[in-house]
Design an enzyme around this catalytic site. Structure first.
Site, short mmCIF file in Angstrom:
data_model
loop_
_atom_site.label_atom_id
_atom_site.label_comp_id
_atom_site.label_asym_id
_atom_site.label_seq_id
_atom_site.Cartn_x
_atom_site.Cartn_y
_atom_site.Cartn_z
N HIS A 181 0.85 -1.19 0.00
CA HIS A 181 0.00 0.00 0.00
C HIS A 181 0.89 1.24 0.00
O HIS A 181 2.08 1.18 0.32
CB HIS A 181 -0.92 0.00 1.22
CG HIS A 181 -2.00 -1.05 1.16
ND1 HIS A 181 -2.98 -1.15 2.09
CD2 HIS A 181 -2.24 -2.01 0.24
CE1 HIS A 181 -3.80 -2.14 1.77
NE2 HIS A 181 -3.36 -2.69 0.66
N GLU A 199 1.19 3.85 1.96
CA GLU A 199 1.86 4.23 3.21
C GLU A 199 3.15 3.44 3.38
O GLU A 199 4.18 3.98 3.82
CB GLU A 199 0.97 3.92 4.42
CG GLU A 199 -0.37 4.62 4.45
CD GLU A 199 -1.48 3.83 3.78
OE1 GLU A 199 -1.21 3.25 2.70
OE2 GLU A 199 -2.60 3.80 4.30
N ALA A 249 -22.29 13.92 -38.73
CA ALA A 249 -23.04 14.68 -39.73
C ALA A 249 -24.17 13.83 -40.30
O ALA A 249 -24.29 12.64 -39.99
CB ALA A 249 -22.09 15.14 -40.85
N SER A 275 -17.95 11.35 -38.94
CA SER A 275 -17.73 11.89 -37.60
C SER A 275 -16.26 12.16 -37.31
O SER A 275 -15.91 12.51 -36.18
CB SER A 275 -18.30 10.93 -36.56
OG SER A 275 -17.64 9.69 -36.63
N TRP A 302 -13.24 14.53 -37.77
CA TRP A 302 -13.41 14.42 -36.33
C TRP A 302 -14.31 15.54 -35.84
O TRP A 302 -14.22 16.64 -36.36
CB TRP A 302 -12.07 14.52 -35.61
CG TRP A 302 -11.15 13.40 -35.97
CD1 TRP A 302 -10.14 13.41 -36.85
CD2 TRP A 302 -11.18 12.07 -35.40
NE1 TRP A 302 -9.52 12.19 -36.91
CE2 TRP A 302 -10.15 11.34 -36.02
CE3 TRP A 302 -11.97 11.43 -34.45
CZ2 TRP A 302 -9.89 10.00 -35.71
CZ3 TRP A 302 -11.71 10.11 -34.16
CH2 TRP A 302 -10.68 9.40 -34.78
N ASP A 354 -17.87 3.18 -36.96
CA ASP A 354 -16.60 3.94 -36.87
C ASP A 354 -15.36 3.06 -36.89
O ASP A 354 -14.27 3.56 -37.08
CB ASP A 354 -16.57 4.75 -35.56
CG ASP A 354 -17.66 5.82 -35.52
OD1 ASP A 354 -18.26 6.07 -36.57
OD2 ASP A 354 -17.90 6.37 -34.42
N LEU A 359 -9.92 1.97 -29.93
CA LEU A 359 -10.18 2.07 -28.49
C LEU A 359 -8.94 1.87 -27.61
O LEU A 359 -9.05 1.54 -26.44
CB LEU A 359 -11.27 1.08 -28.04
CG LEU A 359 -12.63 1.26 -28.73
CD1 LEU A 359 -13.62 0.20 -28.22
CD2 LEU A 359 -13.19 2.65 -28.51
N PRO A 404 -24.88 6.80 -29.14
CA PRO A 404 -26.08 7.36 -28.52
C PRO A 404 -27.05 6.32 -27.97
O PRO A 404 -27.69 6.54 -26.94
CB PRO A 404 -26.74 8.15 -29.65
CG PRO A 404 -25.68 8.36 -30.67
CD PRO A 404 -24.70 7.25 -30.54
C1 AOF Z 1 -4.52 -0.25 -1.36
N1 AOF Z 1 -3.54 0.69 -1.36
O1 AOF Z 1 -2.48 2.39 -0.45
C2 AOF Z 1 -4.42 1.60 0.63
C3 AOF Z 1 -5.47 0.63 0.63
O2 AOF Z 1 -6.19 -6.51 -0.17
P1 AOF Z 1 -5.33 -5.49 0.44
O3 AOF Z 1 -4.63 -5.95 1.68
O4 AOF Z 1 -4.35 -4.91 -0.54
O5 AOF Z 1 -6.27 -4.28 0.96
C4 AOF Z 1 -7.01 -3.51 0.06
C5 AOF Z 1 -7.83 -2.50 0.83
O6 AOF Z 1 -7.01 -1.71 1.68
C6 AOF Z 1 -8.54 -1.48 -0.05
O7 AOF Z 1 -9.78 -1.94 -0.47
C7 AOF Z 1 -8.68 -0.27 0.86
O8 AOF Z 1 -9.88 -0.36 1.63
C8 AOF Z 1 -7.49 -0.38 1.82
N2 AOF Z 1 -6.43 0.63 1.59
N3 AOF Z 1 -5.48 -0.27 -0.40
O9 AOF Z 1 -4.56 -1.08 -2.28
C9 AOF Z 1 -3.42 1.59 -0.40
N4 AOF Z 1 -4.30 2.51 1.62
ZN ZN Z 2 -3.10 -0.31 3.86
#
Ligand code: AOF
Ligand code: ZN
Length: 325
Positions: free
Chosen positions: A45, A47, A154, A159, A161, A191, A195, A258
């Protein structure tokens, strides 16, 4: 917080179904000593990445995060533990975590003696994930380019562009941040779009999704094998969204045409409208949206404009349903 938001934006498009979170760590004196963003699912994560860079300098310092730190053992251990172990004195976060499994981090940190500050801020990279965490459905941005008189092609169907080169470049950049790009089979026949995100240097491409009952023309560019294409044989937006959820998609770009846009609007499955309005008039030709389930003016789908900017000569409007506010 602006630096944490920037860090998170760099991960947008690489983390689904997890959130693209950004984090920075400041030392005791307030100097920036660590920056991080969410790694792909199963990895660190935000942090944890920022703390690793900061090392001992995090002790007594401040962690600034775009999402409330998680307090759960998911695929990775709780970030609250990592923050406490690093000796961080203060945590500042922009958005509470709506994921019930992971939520409660602010309280856990406070109970461990960490000062916790909620500093509400708009985190664009977390828009889709927050919607997904709250509703269980991917977030849908309906994007179109129209003339000032609301036409997407048109009278003869041509389309290319409507939008300016600047607008098209923006859309290619936007495609690198989403998990899937969705069109109707009518658009493929009319078109023959590719994508893909081009000219962006992006390593990653969104899943291409075509919605419609009929077979796709042989030789259609979406079948070129360059990127995976999913053909969903249905008219029901919720069937499409369930299929995308099963594939871990959180952030979806609906690019037309649409009829399909009308089906999503009728079902209440347009979460944001992104319009590129070109300073041109056509006077005839299809309009951006067909059959949105509205027959009288009082039933109009009300939107709130959240941002207006220029994209070259075009006006870019981002709006959300008034009912979602
Ligand atoms: C993230 N990145 O920086 C933060 C998260 O399955 P896990 O352990 O990776 O946990 C995922 C959950 O952790 C995610 O749904 C969210 O609620 C929390 N925070 N997740 O992937 C991060 N801070
Ligand atoms: Zn976390």
């Amino acid at each position: 917080m602006a630096s944490a938001i920037d860090a998170g934006a760099r991960a947008h498009g690489t983390t689904s179904p997890n959130p693209p979170v950004g984090a920075v760590v400041l030392d005791r004196a307030g100097a920036l000593v660590g920056t991080g963003h969410t790694r792909p699912p199963g990895q660190a994560h935000a942090e944890v990445v920022a703390l690793a860079e900061a090392g001992e300098r995090a002790r007594g310092g401040t962690a600034v995060v775009t999402l409330e730190p998680c307090a759960h053992h998911g695929r990775t251990p709780p970030c609250t533990d990592a923050l406490v172990a690093a000796g961080v004195a203060r945590v500042v976060y922009a958005t509470a975590d709506p994921n019930p499994q992971a939520a409660g981090g602010a309280e856990v940190l406070r109970a461990s003696g960490v000062e916790v500050v909620h500093l509400p801020a708009h985190v664009e990279a977390l828009r889709a994930w927050l919607h997904f965490a709250r509703t269980g459905r991917p977030h849908v941005t309906w994007k179109y380019a129209a003339t000032l008189d609301g036409r997407v092609a048109a009278a003869d169907g041509s389309s290319r562009w409507v939008g300016s080169p600047e607008s098209r470049a923006e859309v290619h950049a936007l495609r690198t941040t989403v998990d899937a790009v969705v069109v109707g089979s009518g658009t493929v026949r009319a078109d023959d779009p590719r994508l893909t995100a081009r000219g962006t240097g992006a390593a990653r491409q969104p899943l291409r999704v075509v919605v419609g009952m009929g077979d796709l023309p042989r030789g259609a560019r979406v079948l070129d094998g360059e990127v995976e294409t999913l053909h969903v044989r249905t008219h029901d937006p919720d069937v499409v969204l369930a299929e995308l959820t099963a594939r871990g998609a959180v952030d979806v770009l609906l690019e037309g045409g649409p009829t399909l846009a009308g089906a999503f609007a009728r079902a209440g499955r347009v979460d944001r409208v992104l319009a590129y309005v070109a300073p041109k008039l056509l006077g005839d030709g299809p309009t951006a949206l067909r059959d949105a389930g509205v027959s009288t003016i009082t039933d109009a789908v009300g939107l709130v404009v959240e941002q207006v900017s220029m994209s070259g000569p075009d006006v870019r409007i981002s709006a959300v349903p008034a009912s979602a506010r």
